[in-house]
Scaffold this motif. Sequence first.
Motif, PDB file in Angstrom:
ATOM      1  N   ARG A  34       0.785  -1.163  -0.106  1.00  0.00           N
ATOM      2  CA  ARG A  34       0.177   0.048   0.029  1.00  0.00           C
ATOM      3  C   ARG A  34       0.650   1.241  -0.073  1.00  0.00           C
ATOM      4  O   ARG A  34       0.648   2.250  -0.695  1.00  0.00           O
ATOM      5  N   ASP A  60      -7.328   5.329  -0.317  1.00  0.00           N
ATOM      6  CA  ASP A  60      -7.722   4.158   0.299  1.00  0.00           C
ATOM      7  C   ASP A  60      -9.178   3.763  -0.176  1.00  0.00           C
ATOM      8  O   ASP A  60      -9.528   2.778  -0.472  1.00  0.00           O
ATOM      9  N   ILE A  63      -8.529   1.861  -3.586  1.00  0.00           N
ATOM     10  CA  ILE A  63      -7.459   0.796  -3.419  1.00  0.00           C
ATOM     11  C   ILE A  63      -8.208  -0.330  -2.863  1.00  0.00           C
ATOM     12  O   ILE A  63      -8.931  -0.500  -1.990  1.00  0.00           O
ATOM     13  N   LYS A  65      -7.192  -4.840  -2.252  1.00  0.00           N
ATOM     14  CA  LYS A  65      -5.946  -6.114  -2.205  1.00  0.00           C
ATOM     15  C   LYS A  65      -6.684  -6.900  -3.201  1.00  0.00           C
ATOM     16  O   LYS A  65      -7.812  -7.407  -3.150  1.00  0.00           O
ATOM     17  N   TYR A  71      -1.829  -4.703  -4.262  1.00  0.00           N
ATOM     18  CA  TYR A  71      -2.780  -3.584  -3.887  1.00  0.00           C
ATOM     19  C   TYR A  71      -2.727  -3.062  -5.291  1.00  0.00           C
ATOM     20  O   TYR A  71      -1.969  -2.669  -6.111  1.00  0.00           O
TER      21      TYR A  71
END
Length: 91
Positions: A34, A60, A63, A65, A71
């Motif tokens: 990240r 975020d 973003i 995973k 990421y």
Amino acid sequence: MLGLNVPFNLLYDAGANPEVSYVDGGWEHEAETRETLYEYLAGFGEVPQEKWERFTRNCDIRIEKTSEGTYRYFAPTQMYVLGWDPNQLSI
């Protein structure tokens, strides 16, 4: 920027029958961590240290995973394509 209406109307007034198509797309970037992703995104401008926390919170939002453990940042976009038959123009 004036948008789509000006070129569309200019073409229409010149005798063309313009068509508009919309295309969905996006921009994405993947990184191992990240933090690496934050650094990459911060490279597009200047992020003062006192605004770093807000910057990362805003990042975020986009973003996720991946199943591979990396990421991914994804920003959806939409663009328009204006087309016409040049043989219809009366200029």
